[in-house]
Design a protein around this motif. Structure first.
Motif, PDB file in Angstrom:
ATOM      1  N   GLY A   1       0.791  -1.231   0.000  1.00 56.59           N
ATOM      2  CA  GLY A   1       0.000   0.000   0.000  1.00 56.59           C
ATOM      3  C   GLY A   1       0.819   1.275   0.000  1.00 56.59           C
ATOM      4  N   ASN A   2       2.135   1.171  -0.233  1.00 54.77           N
ATOM      5  CA  ASN A   2       2.993   2.368  -0.300  1.00 54.77           C
ATOM      6  C   ASN A   2       3.049   2.868  -1.742  1.00 54.77           C
ATOM      7  OD1 ASN A   2       3.761   2.345   2.490  1.00 54.77           O
ATOM      8  ND2 ASN A   2       5.139   0.641   2.041  1.00 54.77           N
ATOM      9  N   TYR A   3       1.910   3.405  -2.191  1.00 54.34           N
ATOM     10  CA  TYR A   3       1.775   3.744  -3.620  1.00 54.34           C
ATOM     11  C   TYR A   3       2.679   4.906  -4.046  1.00 54.34           C
ATOM     12  CZ  TYR A   3      -2.390   0.935  -2.729  1.00 54.34           C
ATOM     13  OH  TYR A   3      -3.236  -0.066  -2.345  1.00 54.34           O
ATOM     14  N   ILE A   4       2.799   5.894  -3.188  1.00 57.14           N
ATOM     15  CA  ILE A   4       3.642   7.048  -3.543  1.00 57.14           C
ATOM     16  C   ILE A   4       5.107   6.627  -3.635  1.00 57.14           C
ATOM     17  CG2 ILE A   4       4.461   9.312  -2.758  1.00 57.14           C
ATOM     18  CD1 ILE A   4       1.693   9.769  -1.540  1.00 57.14           C
ATOM     19  N   GLU A   5       5.556   5.805  -2.671  1.00 58.58           N
ATOM     20  CA  GLU A   5       6.937   5.309  -2.721  1.00 58.58           C
ATOM     21  C   GLU A   5       7.156   4.472  -3.978  1.00 58.58           C
ATOM     22  OE1 GLU A   5       4.984   5.275  -0.178  1.00 58.58           O
ATOM     23  OE2 GLU A   5       6.010   5.986   1.619  1.00 58.58           O
ATOM     24  N   ALA A   6       6.153   3.657  -4.335  1.00 56.84           N
ATOM     25  CA  ALA A   6       6.255   2.829  -5.540  1.00 56.84           C
ATOM     26  C   ALA A   6       6.351   3.710  -6.781  1.00 56.84           C
ATOM     27  CB  ALA A   6       5.035   1.910  -5.637  1.00 56.84           C
ATOM     28  N   PHE A   7       5.548   4.770  -6.820  1.00 59.73           N
ATOM     29  CA  PHE A   7       5.585   5.709  -7.945  1.00 59.73           C
ATOM     30  C   PHE A   7       6.965   6.352  -8.070  1.00 59.73           C
ATOM     31  CE2 PHE A   7       5.238  10.044  -9.537  1.00 59.73           C
ATOM     32  CZ  PHE A   7       4.590   9.849 -10.753  1.00 59.73           C
ATOM     33  N   ASN A   8       7.501   6.841  -6.942  1.00 62.11           N
ATOM     34  CA  ASN A   8       8.800   7.515  -6.963  1.00 62.11           C
ATOM     35  C   ASN A   8       9.930   6.576  -7.390  1.00 62.11           C
ATOM     36  OD1 ASN A   8       7.643   9.918  -6.092  1.00 62.11           O
ATOM     37  ND2 ASN A   8       8.002   9.479  -3.925  1.00 62.11           N
ATOM     38  N   THR A   9       9.880   5.332  -6.906  1.00 65.10           N
ATOM     39  CA  THR A   9      10.907   4.353  -7.278  1.00 65.10           C
ATOM     40  C   THR A   9      10.859   4.054  -8.769  1.00 65.10           C
ATOM     41  OG1 THR A   9      10.738   3.330  -5.082  1.00 65.10           O
ATOM     42  CG2 THR A   9      11.813   2.042  -6.801  1.00 65.10           C
ATOM     43  N   SER A  10       9.649   3.894  -9.288  1.00 62.27           N
ATOM     44  CA  SER A  10       9.473   3.569 -10.697  1.00 62.27           C
ATOM     45  C   SER A  10       9.922   4.732 -11.589  1.00 62.27           C
ATOM     46  CB  SER A  10       8.011   3.225 -10.972  1.00 62.27           C
ATOM     47  OG  SER A  10       7.851   2.758 -12.288  1.00 62.27           O
ATOM     48  N   VAL A  11       9.555   5.956 -11.223  1.00 66.85           N
ATOM     49  CA  VAL A  11       9.958   7.137 -11.998  1.00 66.85           C
ATOM     50  C   VAL A  11      11.472   7.265 -12.035  1.00 66.85           C
ATOM     51  CG1 VAL A  11       9.973   9.663 -12.002  1.00 66.85           C
ATOM     52  CG2 VAL A  11       7.829   8.450 -11.681  1.00 66.85           C
ATOM     53  N   ALA A  12      12.110   7.061 -10.886  1.00 66.69           N
ATOM     54  CA  ALA A  12      13.562   7.160 -10.810  1.00 66.69           C
ATOM     55  C   ALA A  12      14.244   6.144 -11.727  1.00 66.69           C
ATOM     56  CB  ALA A  12      14.019   6.957  -9.366  1.00 66.69           C
ATOM     57  N   GLN A  13      13.687   4.940 -11.796  1.00 64.78           N
ATOM     58  CA  GLN A  13      14.273   3.909 -12.644  1.00 64.78           C
ATOM     59  C   GLN A  13      14.067   4.223 -14.130  1.00 64.78           C
ATOM     60  OE1 GLN A  13      16.152   1.492 -11.490  1.00 64.78           O
ATOM     61  NE2 GLN A  13      16.550   0.639 -13.520  1.00 64.78           N
TER      62      GLN A  13
ATOM     63  N   PRO B   1       3.976  -0.934 -16.562  1.00 58.18           N
ATOM     64  CA  PRO B   1       2.665  -1.185 -15.956  1.00 58.18           C
ATOM     65  C   PRO B   1       2.654  -0.922 -14.454  1.00 58.18           C
ATOM     66  CG  PRO B   1       3.752  -3.253 -16.509  1.00 58.18           C
ATOM     67  CD  PRO B   1       4.543  -2.163 -17.147  1.00 58.18           C
ATOM     68  N   LEU B   2       3.800  -1.099 -13.801  1.00 60.31           N
ATOM     69  CA  LEU B   2       3.890  -0.821 -12.371  1.00 60.31           C
ATOM     70  C   LEU B   2       3.760   0.682 -12.105  1.00 60.31           C
ATOM     71  CD1 LEU B   2       6.831  -3.199 -11.345  1.00 60.31           C
ATOM     72  CD2 LEU B   2       4.379  -3.569 -11.018  1.00 60.31           C
ATOM     73  N   LEU B   3       4.365   1.491 -12.980  1.00 63.52           N
ATOM     74  CA  LEU B   3       4.242   2.940 -12.857  1.00 63.52           C
ATOM     75  C   LEU B   3       2.783   3.358 -12.983  1.00 63.52           C
ATOM     76  CD1 LEU B   3       5.425   5.856 -12.802  1.00 63.52           C
ATOM     77  CD2 LEU B   3       5.534   5.722 -15.295  1.00 63.52           C
ATOM     78  N   GLN B   4       2.100   2.816 -13.970  1.00 63.99           N
ATOM     79  CA  GLN B   4       0.703   3.164 -14.198  1.00 63.99           C
ATOM     80  C   GLN B   4      -0.161   2.770 -13.006  1.00 63.99           C
ATOM     81  OE1 GLN B   4      -1.422   1.246 -17.538  1.00 63.99           O
ATOM     82  NE2 GLN B   4      -1.907   3.323 -18.234  1.00 63.99           N
ATOM     83  N   GLU B   5       0.085   1.591 -12.474  1.00 66.96           N
ATOM     84  CA  GLU B   5      -0.675   1.120 -11.311  1.00 66.96           C
ATOM     85  C   GLU B   5      -0.403   2.008 -10.090  1.00 66.96           C
ATOM     86  OE1 GLU B   5      -1.141  -2.849  -8.444  1.00 66.96           O
ATOM     87  OE2 GLU B   5       0.136  -2.930 -10.231  1.00 66.96           O
ATOM     88  N   ALA B   6       0.874   2.332  -9.859  1.00 65.41           N
ATOM     89  CA  ALA B   6       1.243   3.166  -8.714  1.00 65.41           C
ATOM     90  C   ALA B   6       0.646   4.562  -8.848  1.00 65.41           C
ATOM     91  CB  ALA B   6       2.761   3.257  -8.602  1.00 65.41           C
ATOM     92  N   TYR B   7       0.681   5.119 -10.048  1.00 66.97           N
ATOM     93  CA  TYR B   7       0.136   6.453 -10.310  1.00 66.97           C
ATOM     94  C   TYR B   7      -1.361   6.491  -9.990  1.00 66.97           C
ATOM     95  CZ  TYR B   7      -1.681  10.401 -13.009  1.00 66.97           C
ATOM     96  OH  TYR B   7      -2.352  11.529 -13.399  1.00 66.97           O
TER      97      TYR B   7
END
Length: 389
Positions: free
Chosen positions: A29-41, A56-62
């Motif tokens: 449930g750490n969606y913002i952290e997931a978004f930030n990690t994905s964007v950085a990569q 797809p992980l970025l889209q889901e996290a967003y």
């Protein structure tokens, strides 16, 4: 070729690691952290094959981060407290920022198709949240400004926040901030009485200038010139009573030195007086020692001054004296040098520094006055920093 293979393998492992990290963050449930990690990569290479699983992980996290934020806003809106209004404003800003981060990465393609992200115009929401938060800050600040000293300090903090987020909310915010600062502060008037005739006015002009920025309490303001528009809370009276000098004096000490040192070598003899041989038939040589002596003369130049005075602290409103403390400002000059005669090899190493030094001219009296005053002021400042004004 071997190194290239290792590099590709390493990049693949790193990519897999970040993908797993994002997956774990989504699952917890750490969606913002997931978004930030994905964007950085993806910023490292959105078209890299190793980063395709991130899309797809970025889209889901967003999407999930936006949904979670909107739910949180609804929950916070149930109670329009200043703290909640601040959080709502911050959440809308973050929603908009995340959209900008995705736009910066676009276009994004996954399995040959351009990815579609749901964007929303948060301009009105941000403006409305900012207005509500600004209104809350201003209302609370004005209410606290009507209170006492502690309330005025709270008003000051609220007005600082308002000036930071919305400096044009009202035209008189700077005036209100100064009003809160004045009302919340303790004003201290500092005086100096110099009873020492040999100390000139130029020497003491900076004594009463107290730099309160070095203190832990920003709400204490020191004045060296009385402002008749201000009602002072405290008064600090500094007095210079007496200045004394301990005149120039050179002390001498003589230290005898003795050491056993190697002085060449000699043949080792047996009981019959014959030169002894080692296992290889060579003559055995042993160190020869001798006692050497020297005399070290140490000279110590001394001169000092002492400025004696007092610091009296008064509560002006209660018309009482809180304390009177004696203060002594000191200036000391000391120089040690040495000379020797005899065999240098006998001298202990601890005297080397003195032997390398020389006699120097004594500082002038005015320099001692200067440093005595400076030391006096340091002690006054230390005393004032401990006061609960």
């Amino acid at each position: 070729m071997k190194y290239l293979t290792i590099s590709v393998l390493l990049l693949t492992l790193l990519s897999c690691g970040s993908t797993q990290k994002v997956t774990n963050q989504l699952q917890t449930g750490n969606y913002i952290e997931a978004f930030n990690t994905s964007v950085a990569q993806l910023k490292k290479g959105k078209t890299k094959k190793s980063n395709q699983k991130q899309l797809p992980l970025l889209q889901e996290a967003y999407t999930k981060a936006a949904d979670a934020d909107m739910q949180r806003i609804k929950s916070l809106q149930k109670e329009n407290s200043p703290e909640n209004l601040k959080k709502i404003y911050g959440i809308y800003l973050n929603l908009d920022i995340r959209q900008d981060e995705v736009r910066a990465l676009q276009p994004l393609y996954y399995e040959g198709k351009e990815m579609v992200f749901n964007f929303k115009d948060y301009t009105k929401d941000i403006a409305n949240a900012k207005e509500q938060y600004s209104k809350s800050l201003y209302t609370d600040a004005m209410a606290n400004l009507k209170g006492g000293q502690l309330e005025a300090r709270k008003a000051y903090t609220l007005l600082e926040d308002l000036l930071y987020i919305n400096p044009n909310y009202k035209t008189n915010l700077d005036d209100l901030l100064q009003q809160a600062k004045n009302k919340g502060s303790s004003f201290v008037y500092v005086t100096l009485a110099n009873k020492v005739k040999t100390i000139s006015k130029d020497s003491i002009k900076d004594v009463t200038r107290i730099n309160s920025a070095n203190f832990n309490n920003p709400w204490v303001l020191y004045h060296t010139k009385k402002d008749h528009k201000i009602r002072y809370d405290y008064q600090v009276d500094i007095t210079f009573d007496k200045l004394t000098f301990i005149p120039e004096k050179t002390q001498q000490q003589t230290v005898p030195q003795e050491a056993k040192v190697q002085d060449g070598w000699k043949y080792q003899l047996d009981a019959n007086g014959n030169v002894m041989k080692d296992d290889k038939g060579n003559d055995i040589k042993v160190p020869k020692y001798t006692v050497v002596r020297a005399e070290v003369a140490l000279y110590q130049q001394n001169k000092s001054s002492k400025l004696e005075g007092t610091v009296t602290i008064k509560d002006v409103k209660k018309k009482t004296t809180l304390s009177t403390q004696p203060i002594v400002g000191e200036a000391k000059f000391q120089n040690t040098y040495g000379k020797y005669r005899g065999d240098q090899r006998a001298i202990d190493q601890k005297y080397y520094k003195a032997l390398q030094s020389k006699a120097v001219p004594y500082p002038k009296d005015y320099e001692f006055v200067k440093y005595s005053i400076s030391n006096f002021k340091q002690k006054v400042t230390a005393l004032l920093s401990q006061q609960q004004f």
